[in-house]
Scaffold this motif. Structure first.
Motif, PDB file in Angstrom:
ATOM      1  N   UNK A   3       0.818  -1.218   0.000  1.00 48.85           N
ATOM      2  CA  UNK A   3       0.000   0.000   0.000  1.00 48.85           C
ATOM      3  C   UNK A   3       0.845   1.259   0.000  1.00 48.85           C
ATOM      4  N   UNK A   4       2.035   1.189   0.571  1.00 42.48           N
ATOM      5  CA  UNK A   4       2.937   2.342   0.496  1.00 42.48           C
ATOM      6  C   UNK A   4       3.327   2.580  -0.964  1.00 42.48           C
ATOM      7  N   UNK A   5       3.698   1.476  -1.643  1.00 45.17           N
ATOM      8  CA  UNK A   5       4.088   1.602  -3.048  1.00 45.17           C
ATOM      9  C   UNK A   5       2.916   2.084  -3.893  1.00 45.17           C
ATOM     10  N   UNK A   6       1.744   1.529  -3.601  1.00 45.13           N
ATOM     11  CA  UNK A   6       0.548   1.909  -4.355  1.00 45.13           C
ATOM     12  C   UNK A   6       0.247   3.403  -4.168  1.00 45.13           C
ATOM     13  N   UNK A   7       0.400   3.892  -2.919  1.00 45.26           N
ATOM     14  CA  UNK A   7       0.147   5.303  -2.645  1.00 45.26           C
ATOM     15  C   UNK A   7       1.106   6.180  -3.435  1.00 45.26           C
ATOM     16  N   UNK A   8       2.356   5.758  -3.508  1.00 42.49           N
ATOM     17  CA  UNK A   8       3.342   6.520  -4.272  1.00 42.49           C
ATOM     18  C   UNK A   8       2.947   6.552  -5.747  1.00 42.49           C
ATOM     19  N   UNK A  10      -0.105   8.762  -6.184  1.00 41.83           N
ATOM     20  CA  UNK A  10       0.236  10.169  -5.972  1.00 41.83           C
ATOM     21  C   UNK A  10       1.030  10.724  -7.151  1.00 41.83           C
ATOM     22  N   UNK A  11       1.949   9.904  -7.664  1.00 37.91           N
ATOM     23  CA  UNK A  11       2.723  10.324  -8.834  1.00 37.91           C
ATOM     24  C   UNK A  11       1.805  10.602 -10.015  1.00 37.91           C
ATOM     25  N   UNK A  12       0.886   9.666 -10.227  1.00 37.38           N
ATOM     26  CA  UNK A  12      -0.043   9.781 -11.345  1.00 37.38           C
ATOM     27  C   UNK A  12      -0.923  11.031 -11.201  1.00 37.38           C
ATOM     28  N   UNK A  13      -1.485  11.191  -9.993  1.00 36.59           N
ATOM     29  CA  UNK A  13      -2.395  12.315  -9.770  1.00 36.59           C
ATOM     30  C   UNK A  13      -1.656  13.643  -9.893  1.00 36.59           C
ATOM     31  N   UNK A  14      -0.444  13.713  -9.336  1.00 33.20           N
ATOM     32  CA  UNK A  14       0.314  14.964  -9.393  1.00 33.20           C
ATOM     33  C   UNK A  14       0.663  15.320 -10.835  1.00 33.20           C
ATOM     34  N   UNK A  15       0.996  14.279 -11.605  1.00 37.08           N
ATOM     35  CA  UNK A  15       1.327  14.523 -13.011  1.00 37.08           C
ATOM     36  C   UNK A  15       0.110  15.021 -13.780  1.00 37.08           C
ATOM     37  N   UNK A  16      -1.026  14.369 -13.529  1.00 35.94           N
ATOM     38  CA  UNK A  16      -2.256  14.802 -14.201  1.00 35.94           C
ATOM     39  C   UNK A  16      -2.645  16.213 -13.755  1.00 35.94           C
ATOM     40  N   UNK A  17      -2.409  16.519 -12.462  1.00 31.71           N
ATOM     41  CA  UNK A  17      -2.724  17.852 -11.958  1.00 31.71           C
ATOM     42  C   UNK A  17      -1.870  18.906 -12.663  1.00 31.71           C
ATOM     43  N   UNK A  18      -0.610  18.528 -12.910  1.00 30.42           N
ATOM     44  CA  UNK A  18       0.300  19.439 -13.596  1.00 30.42           C
ATOM     45  C   UNK A  18      -0.199  19.713 -15.019  1.00 30.42           C
ATOM     46  N   UNK A  19      -0.598  18.654 -15.688  1.00 25.95           N
ATOM     47  CA  UNK A  19      -1.135  18.799 -17.050  1.00 25.95           C
ATOM     48  C   UNK A  19      -2.392  19.650 -17.016  1.00 25.95           C
ATOM     49  N   UNK A  75       1.639  18.869  -4.774  1.00 26.37           N
ATOM     50  CA  UNK A  75       0.443  18.071  -5.077  1.00 26.37           C
ATOM     51  C   UNK A  75       0.747  16.603  -4.803  1.00 26.37           C
ATOM     52  N   UNK A  76       1.920  16.192  -5.242  1.00 29.96           N
ATOM     53  CA  UNK A  76       2.337  14.810  -5.017  1.00 29.96           C
ATOM     54  C   UNK A  76       2.357  14.487  -3.528  1.00 29.96           C
ATOM     55  N   UNK A  77       2.983  15.365  -2.753  1.00 27.37           N
ATOM     56  CA  UNK A  77       3.099  15.123  -1.317  1.00 27.37           C
ATOM     57  C   UNK A  77       1.716  15.096  -0.656  1.00 27.37           C
ATOM     58  N   UNK A  79      -0.022  11.904  -1.490  1.00 22.44           N
ATOM     59  CA  UNK A  79       0.657  10.803  -0.815  1.00 22.44           C
ATOM     60  C   UNK A  79       0.263  10.756   0.661  1.00 22.44           C
ATOM     61  N   UNK A  80       0.285  11.932   1.313  1.00 27.31           N
ATOM     62  CA  UNK A  80      -0.042  11.983   2.739  1.00 27.31           C
ATOM     63  C   UNK A  80      -1.473  11.524   2.987  1.00 27.31           C
ATOM     64  N   UNK A  81      -2.375  11.990   2.113  1.00 23.85           N
ATOM     65  CA  UNK A  81      -3.783  11.616   2.315  1.00 23.85           C
ATOM     66  C   UNK A  81      -3.983  10.118   2.058  1.00 23.85           C
ATOM     67  N   UNK A  82      -3.341   9.598   1.017  1.00 21.88           N
ATOM     68  CA  UNK A  82      -3.500   8.172   0.699  1.00 21.88           C
ATOM     69  C   UNK A  82      -2.981   7.288   1.830  1.00 21.88           C
ATOM     70  N   UNK A  83      -1.805   7.618   2.360  1.00 21.38           N
ATOM     71  CA  UNK A  83      -1.278   6.764   3.438  1.00 21.38           C
ATOM     72  C   UNK A  83      -2.109   6.944   4.709  1.00 21.38           C
ATOM     73  N   UNK A  84      -2.671   8.141   4.897  1.00 23.07           N
ATOM     74  CA  UNK A  84      -3.555   8.348   6.046  1.00 23.07           C
ATOM     75  C   UNK A  84      -4.768   7.415   5.949  1.00 23.07           C
ATOM     76  N   UNK A  85      -5.409   7.446   4.796  1.00 22.43           N
ATOM     77  CA  UNK A  85      -6.605   6.611   4.610  1.00 22.43           C
ATOM     78  C   UNK A  85      -6.242   5.124   4.722  1.00 22.43           C
ATOM     79  N   UNK A  86      -5.132   4.755   4.128  1.00 20.78           N
ATOM     80  CA  UNK A  86      -4.728   3.342   4.161  1.00 20.78           C
ATOM     81  C   UNK A  86      -4.460   2.889   5.593  1.00 20.78           C
TER      82      UNK A  86
END
Lengths: 308, 118, 258
Positions: free
Chosen positions: C120-125, C128-137, C162-164, C167-174
């Motif tokens: 789940x840590x890897x999944x969150x990363x 988060x990477x995907x979402x931050x990249x899409x947010x940038x676009x 955005x990435x951070x 990531x923080x929210x995903x690991x919080x929920x997980x």
């Protein structure tokens, strides 16, 4: 013969209920042992304790010489197929087959494939949607193909039809012959597997009732039948585990019978018959009040329902 | 495989019977322990015990790394052993049963002589 | 019998060196593969659903913008929050369903917890990477041309923030999911009752105390002072505590298949 599992003074209590009470026995390495007994006798609890899934209240367990709890070195050599093993809801048969091999150093993928075909499983089907018997088959496949040095089957064939059960027995025997390992099968369908077993450990009401090679168990038991009078004369002073009367006839199940005893009974004109493992265990664990000679009679066994 | 004798003895007797009937000829190889176990659906340890009985009796012999074979003279030895126990195992129960049915020894003898398969 | 495995004893060697190869890394890897055995569950469906939600939002916002005659202003709509909740639910299901299976396969609780945690840590990363990249676009094309801030956290945040945040929210929920599931796996329904009841009492008491002592201002000042990113960083306290709780609870849990 070396020991795969050694259990000493093991007790497991759930609040007031004693599921396993001060039990001592061992499981021989490279043998097929039946862990037998009635439902709720403590079989499952015992297997869960052996594999470190349950924590003992008291006593000691040695699995390949070491305590099993959280011990990766010995647990990685075990495979425990639980009666009602649940699989993640999103698992198809193929996902089970893809994820299991990583856990077992000796996994044989070809053997697993062969078994999938033999049990006619559809790899694409969700495990959750399989019938009871098909789900049992999935467990049997994982257990057999794992070739784990200690493989435990807990009621492996719930819902399996006669054909599938026969496949299980045949494949188990054949593969066990080729790749000797320690196998424990827990079941209450004793007759079907009696010939496969080398040892029987019978648990009754949380205690070990029998721990013996199957061969010597059945060899030491016999049914003596004839007229009540002559049978009574013959059995006097012997261990009678069961009596059945029909008119003037009496059939007595004896324990501790030697070949000489059998010959003597035949010479006395009595009929000497075999006792199946199942019958023997039933007689020894039923606490049947109709048998005045049986030691277990009288005191009704406490009901220890430990279902999972 | 199911009567009142231990499984390993039943297995040994079956092999003996096959040797007597000739389906396992003298000098010929017999199946492996695992094959016996699989065929009769019994634990290999039981099969080993049964076969060992015959090896100890000299009926079978092992060739290391190759397998087990029927000893020369095994058939004749088995036959004479069977003849020796024939009276105890077959004649006595027959006579006892005949007596229970009120058949005299003479009548029994006649029945045997007149039996078409005799 | 306690949970302390004894160090090496001589007799465990029996079956030779093949088992010695079961290193911690390999065992943890096995658990990760067990989690990802059906990749659709953690990598396929959530992204497909997210895409559908995104396209739906895009269609609506486009229609509204056109109806109102254009002039789109960049607005964060939070639709991406679906992924946070999905992660929580998946952790709960996974702990509940794969924990007993892993133990049946001879894994230790520790291996399982490390493996599931790593998954789940890897999944969150990855998320988060995907979402931050899409947010940038998304920011670069002014919200897909219609001012739709679907992936962005705050309009002005750069990529790494955005990435951070994600990531923080995903690991919080997980981690909250893991702790809750751990309570259920170990104590089943009674554990849940006690947990929720306890939580409710804590919240009620906190609200009463804050109201009685005019604490709400202090709360507001705290979050104001910390800022959004600061508050998110403070959530790490909950994440870490929940993770420790999940680990501690499952280390002594006995799996059931019911």
């Amino acid at each position: 013969m070396t020991t795969a599992v050694e259990v000493t003074g093991l007790t497991k209590r759930y609040r007031s209920l004693t599921a396993v009470g001060d039990v001592t026995f061992r499981i021989r390495e490279h043998a097929i042992t039946g862990l037998l007994g009635r439902n709720g006798a403590g079989k499952t609890t015992l297997m869960r304790l052996i594999t470190g899934q349950e924590f003992a209240t008291r006593g000691e367990i040695r699995l390949f010489g070491e305590p099993p709890v959280e011990n990766a070195r010995v647990l990685s050599r075990t495979c425990f197929i639980s009666e009602s093993q649940r699989y993640p809801d999103d698992f198809r048969v193929k996902h089970v087959l893809a994820s299991a091999p990583r856990f077992f150093a000796q996994w044989d993928a070809d053997f697993a494939d062969e078994l999938v075909t033999a049990f006619r499983l559809n790899r694409r089907q969700l495990v959750k949607k399989l019938s009871r018997g098909q789900r049992s088959a999935v467990g049997v496949i994982v257990g057999l193909a794992s070739r784990a040095p200690l493989t435990i089957f807990d009621e492996p064939y719930l819902g399996l039809d006669a054909v599938a059960r026969q496949i299980f027995y045949d494949r188990l025997l054949a593969d066990y012959s080729e790749h000797p390992r320690t196998v424990i099968i827990s079941t209450h369908l004793i007759d079907e597997i009696a010939h496969l077993l080398e040892y029987a450990v019978v648990i009754d009401d949380g205690r070990i009732a029998i721990d013996s090679p199957v061969e010597s168990l059945t060899a030491a038991a016999a049914t003596i039948a004839g007229t009540a009078e002559s049978v009574e004369r013959f059995v006097a002073g012997r261990t009678v585990v069961h009596r059945a009367r029909l008119g003037g006839l009496l059939s007595a199940t004896l324990d501790g019978v030697t070949d000489a005893d059998r010959a003597a009974a035949r010479d006395a004109g009595l009929e000497v018959g075999p006792v199946s493992l199942q019958e023997l265990i039933v007689r020894r664990t039923s606490g049947d009040a109709n048998t005045p000679d049986s030691a277990a009679a009288g005191a009704a066994p406490e009901t220890t329902e430990v279902t999972r | 495989m199911d009567d009142d004798r231990p499984l390993f003895r039943q297995l040994a007797e079956r092999i003996e019977k096959q040797i007597i009937e000739g389906s396992l000829p003298e000098g010929g190889q017999v199946p492996s322990i695992n094959e016996f176990a699989a065929f009769h659906r019994i634990n290999p340890a039981t099969a080993l015990k049964g076969v060992s009985l015959l090896v100890d009796a000299g009926v079978l012999y092992k060739r290391r790394g190759i397998g087990m074979f029927v000893s020369d003279g095994a058939r004749e030895a088995l036959l004479s052993a069977r003849r020796a126990t024939f009276r105890d195992e077959f004649v006595r129960p027959l006579v006892a049963e005949a007596r229970a049915l009120g058949i005299t020894p003479d009548e029994l003898a006649t029945m045997i002589r007149e039996d078409p398969t005799a | 019998m306690t949970a302390t495995p004894s160090p090496t004893t001589a007799s465990a060697e029996g079956t030779g060196d093949r088992q010695a190869a079961t290193t911690l890394g390999r065992r943890v890897g096995s658990i990760m593969l067990l989690q990802l055995a059906n990749p659709m569950t953690l990598l396929g469906w959530p992204l497909i659903i997210l895409a559908v939600i995104f396209l739906g939002n895009l269609a609506i916002v486009t229609a509204v913008t056109q109806a109102s005659g254009g002039g789109a202003e960049f607005t964060v709509n939070g639709g991406v929050g679906f992924l946070w909740v999905y992660t929580l639910v998946m952790v709960v299901l996974s702990v509940n369903q794969s924990f007993p299976l892993a133990l049946g396969y001879g894994a230790t609780r520790r291996d399982y917890l490390l493996g599931a945690g790593a998954t789940y840590a890897a999944l969150s990363v990855v998320y988060a990477l995907l979402l931050a990249t899409l947010a940038e676009i998304e920011r670069a094309n002014n919200g897909w041309g219609v001012g739709l801030g679907f992936f962005a956290a705050l309009p002005e945040w750069p990529w790494h923030q955005v990435f951070l945040a994600h990531l923080l929210i995903l690991v919080l929920f997980a981690s909250i999911g893991a702790a809750t599931a751990a309570i259920y796996v170990r104590w089943r329904a009674p554990g849940m009752y006690v947990f929720w009841l306890g939580l409710a009492i804590v919240v009620v008491v906190a609200v009463i105390l804050l109201s009685t002592f005019d604490g709400w201002f202090a709360v507001r000042d705290f979050f104001h002072g910390a800022g959004v990113m600061g508050s998110l960083l403070w959530s790490l306290v909950i994440t870490v505590l929940s993770s420790i709780a999940a680990y501690g609870i499952l280390r002594r849990a006995t799996p059931t298949n019911t």
